[in-house]
Design an enzyme around this catalytic site. Structure first.
Site, PDB file in Angstrom:
ATOM      1  N   CYS A 102       0.862  -1.185   0.000  1.00  0.00           N
ATOM      2  CA  CYS A 102       0.000   0.000   0.000  1.00  0.00           C
ATOM      3  C   CYS A 102       0.895   1.231   0.000  1.00  0.00           C
ATOM      4  O   CYS A 102       1.865   1.286   0.761  1.00  0.00           O
ATOM      5  CB  CYS A 102      -0.889  -0.023   1.241  1.00  0.00           C
ATOM      6  SG  CYS A 102      -2.021   1.380   1.345  1.00  0.00           S
ATOM      7  N   GLU A 145      -8.821  -0.975  -2.675  1.00  0.00           N
ATOM      8  CA  GLU A 145      -9.095   0.469  -2.813  1.00  0.00           C
ATOM      9  C   GLU A 145     -10.429   0.852  -2.172  1.00  0.00           C
ATOM     10  O   GLU A 145     -10.527   1.904  -1.532  1.00  0.00           O
ATOM     11  CB  GLU A 145      -9.062   0.881  -4.285  1.00  0.00           C
ATOM     12  CG  GLU A 145      -7.706   0.689  -4.965  1.00  0.00           C
ATOM     13  CD  GLU A 145      -6.529   1.171  -4.148  1.00  0.00           C
ATOM     14  OE1 GLU A 145      -6.638   2.201  -3.458  1.00  0.00           O
ATOM     15  OE2 GLU A 145      -5.474   0.505  -4.172  1.00  0.00           O
ATOM     16  N   HIS A 148     -10.173   1.404   1.458  1.00  0.00           N
ATOM     17  CA  HIS A 148      -9.678   2.731   1.853  1.00  0.00           C
ATOM     18  C   HIS A 148     -10.831   3.715   2.047  1.00  0.00           C
ATOM     19  O   HIS A 148     -10.758   4.606   2.900  1.00  0.00           O
ATOM     20  CB  HIS A 148      -8.728   3.290   0.788  1.00  0.00           C
ATOM     21  CG  HIS A 148      -7.307   2.809   0.904  1.00  0.00           C
ATOM     22  ND1 HIS A 148      -6.536   3.045   2.013  1.00  0.00           N
ATOM     23  CD2 HIS A 148      -6.512   2.128   0.040  1.00  0.00           C
ATOM     24  CE1 HIS A 148      -5.317   2.527   1.822  1.00  0.00           C
ATOM     25  NE2 HIS A 148      -5.278   1.955   0.636  1.00  0.00           N
TER      26      HIS A 148
END
Ligand code: NI
Length: 183
Positions: A102, A145, A148
């Protein structure tokens, strides 16, 4: 080209749920997507979410490099995908372990279980609705993603702290990699 600063683990922006985008075709969103793409490519990443560049918005960019596609994986989209307000639906409950890194956790990798197959939906910056089926690495990067956007980092998904390693030691983890059998 505009390169944005990338938030690192510990900054609260990475832990807040991001807000839905009301107007996906807003020029501000188009600019954000361009800058995120520049930033991701400059950092040699495969994905980036808006909270990683200090924007509390449900926006992601990602790519699926051809050499990362796994055996038997349906052809992933070429080039870069930008998605606004993405939503994931798992297909089945088959999980696969895979190595992830990441840009907000530089230098470290971990073995992370993810759904092997998903369907995802979202809107592109030109207002087009997208719905795609994804498997393997493609499915993994989208799940990473979208996490996140919910304030979740891949560390949170690692089931054993022994499954975290520095980049140059991560090959040791791969020996523990147990691909789920294809049904
Ligand atoms: Ni990340």
């Amino acid at each position: 080209m505009t390169l944005l600063k990338i938030a690192r683990m510990g900054h609260p922006v990475l832990r807040r749920p991001a807000l839905p985008v009301d107007s996906p075709t807003d020029p501000d969103i188009a600019r954000l997507v361009r800058d995120m793409a520049d930033t991701m490519l400059d950092a040699h990443g495969v994905g980036l979410a808006a909270p990683q560049v200090y924007r509390d918005l449900r926006v992601i960019v990602f790519r699926v490099p051809q050499d990362r596609a796994e055996d038997g994986e349906p052809e992933a989209p070429r080039g870069l995908t930008a998605l606004i307000n993405p939503v994931i639906t798992p297909v089945g409950d088959d999980l696969a372990l895979g190595l992830e890194g990441c840009l907000s956790i530089p230098g470290l990798r971990g073995l992370v279980p993810r759904y092997r197959r998903i369907v995802y939906q979202g809107v592109t910056p030109d207002g087009t609705r997208v719905e795609r089926a994804a498997e393997g690495f493609h499915a993994r990067v989208v799940q990473h993603e979208v996490d996140h956007l919910d304030g979740i980092l891949f560390f949170d998904r690692v089931s054993d702290l022994a499954d975290i390693a520095f980049d140059d030691e991560a090959h040791h983890l791969v020996t523990r990699y147990q691909p789920a059998s294809e049904g």
